[in-house]
Design an enzyme around this catalytic site. Structure first.
Site, PDB file in Angstrom:
ATOM      1  N   CYS B  31       0.836  -1.209   0.000  1.00 27.43           N
ATOM      2  CA  CYS B  31       0.000   0.000   0.000  1.00 27.43           C
ATOM      3  C   CYS B  31       0.868   1.255   0.000  1.00 27.43           C
ATOM      4  O   CYS B  31       1.564   1.536   0.971  1.00 27.43           O
ATOM      5  CB  CYS B  31      -0.931  -0.056   1.200  1.00 27.43           C
ATOM      6  SG  CYS B  31      -1.574   1.512   1.772  1.00 27.43           S
ATOM      7  N   CYS B  34       0.160   4.002   2.629  1.00 32.37           N
ATOM      8  CA  CYS B  34       0.580   3.557   3.964  1.00 32.37           C
ATOM      9  C   CYS B  34       2.046   3.910   4.203  1.00 32.37           C
ATOM     10  O   CYS B  34       2.436   4.285   5.307  1.00 32.37           O
ATOM     11  CB  CYS B  34       0.406   2.044   4.113  1.00 32.37           C
ATOM     12  SG  CYS B  34      -1.293   1.509   3.947  1.00 32.37           S
TER      13      CYS B  34
END
Lengths: 289, 103
Positions: B31, B34
């Site tokens: 991700c 993230c």
């Protein structure tokens, strides 16, 4: 990782003018957008009020812009930024395929998006509504999802989702016949509303209601407030002062994104101001260091 | 304070029974956003001894991610006295994260 002085988002008149001005000021720049400049410029009929280019067709104006940029040795990196995040003394930018770029300042010149959010879109963002298939696909293992695609470029995202989701519906918002995997069910209906309770429950179209766990909305441009969290808006535009500064230190905006009138010469002029403001900001920071 | 890796087995003790407010960051290696949020969450852990900061890898901890209906990452959850009191989805600035914990 290379950290650029300035990242410029957008290759319309505002972004290109900002790029050449910064090039003259000897700053390192990362110019991100479509290689062929802005589609809006190319599609324009005759432009009558651009100083120095009398009665010019959109296509010719685009060619003149790109020729100028090329002559100055400015390169365009073809990518679409999905997120800009202030990291303190620099910005991290995330590209469409999860590439990360770093820059000390950012100039937003990505135009104004015409699309209004669907009813329920903002309410259920992060609770079933997502703008990034690459980011969230794995959270929908075995689930049912809908993908709303604004252009054929989004078809690969629908294909990618079939690797996780049990069922993928694809709603193309364009006329061309989608070329997607067999597992993707293409539905020619117009999405109208996102319905949920705590989280997404269904997508309502002009004809039917589809029970789904997730809805991926893939548009050409993301609303600036979703692009840069914390950015002050004057919807649908970004709030700036006369120096083209936004409320986020080190972030500037120019062109249609800052408001009307939507004129090419106004965009280019603002691109010039934003570039000089970014250069002044960088010089001031260097003096302080 | 250092960041605690939260799993199904230490969740009860580290989060629900914590005497400090707990900030939980749900993330995954694949991700991109993230990765942007992660160093900011680390900073908050270093700078605020009154906050416990934990990270949950949603690939390793699918049960925890499911229990809290995590449908997009990064997601931040705040726990006080064993109760979830606040949540936020997506990348948000540091001040907003601190407001989330204080609020």
């Amino acid at each position: 990782m290379a950290r650029y002085d300035v990242a410029i988002l957008g290759t319309g008149p505002a972004g290109l003018e900002a790029a050449i001005t910064l090039k003259i000021r000897n700053k390192s720049i990362l110019l991100l957008g479509e290689k062929g400049s802005s589609e809006k410029v190319a599609k324009a009929h005759t432009i009558l009020n651009y100083l120095g280019l009398p009665s010019v067709a959109g296509e010719d104006m685009q060619a003149a812009f790109l020729g100028h940029v090329k002559e100055m040795g400015v390169e365009i990196t073809e990518d679409r930024i999905t997120l800009v995040y202030p990291m303190g003394d620099y910005f991290a930018l995330q590209g469409k395929n999860n590439e990360i770029y770093e820059a000390s300042t950012v100039i937003l010149a990505c135009g104004v998006s015409a699309g209004k959010p669907y009813p329920g879109e903002n309410e259920y963002l992060g609770r079933g509504v997502s703008y990034c298939a690459t980011c969230d696909a794995a959270l929908y293992r075995g689930k049912t999802v809908a993908v709303i695609g604004s252009s054929p470029k989004e078809e690969v995202e629908a294909d990618f989702l079939t690797e996780y989701a049990a069922k993928v519906y694809y709603f193309p918002l364009y006329k061309a016949e989608p070329k997607v995997k067999e597992a993707v069910e293409v539905i020619r209906e117009i999405p109208r509303e996102i319905v949920g309770q705590m989280k997404v429950k269904s997508l309502v179209t002009d004809q039917k209601e589809y029970p789904v766990d997730g809805i991926f909305i893939l548009r050409e441009s993301i609303s600036p407030a979703n692009l840069l969290p914390g950015l002050e808006m004057d919807d649908p535009h970004v709030k700036t002062d006369r120096q083209m500064k936004t409320n986020v230190p080190g972030c500037f905006a120019c062109g249609d994104i800052t408001g009307r009138p939507y004129q090419y010469i106004k965009s280019a002029g603002e691109g010039n101001v934003a570039a000089l403001s970014a250069a002044a900001y960088l010089d001031e920071k260097r003096r302080q260091a | 304070m250092s960041v605690v890796t939260i799993t199904e087995s230490n969740f009860e003790k580290e989060v629900l029974q914590s005497d400090k407010p707990v900030l939980l960051d749900f993330w995954a290696t694949w991700c991109g956003p993230c990765k942007m949020l992660s160093p900011v969450v680390d900073q908050i852990a270093e700078e605020n001894s009154a906050i416990k900061v934990g990270k949950v890898n949603v690939d390793d901890e699918q049960e925890l991610a499911g229990r809290f209906n995590i449908m997009s990452i990064p997601t931040l959850l705040v726990f006080k006295n064993g109760q979830m009191v606040n949540q936020s989805v997506g990348v948000i600035p540091k001040e907003r994260i601190l407001q989330l914990v204080e609020g």
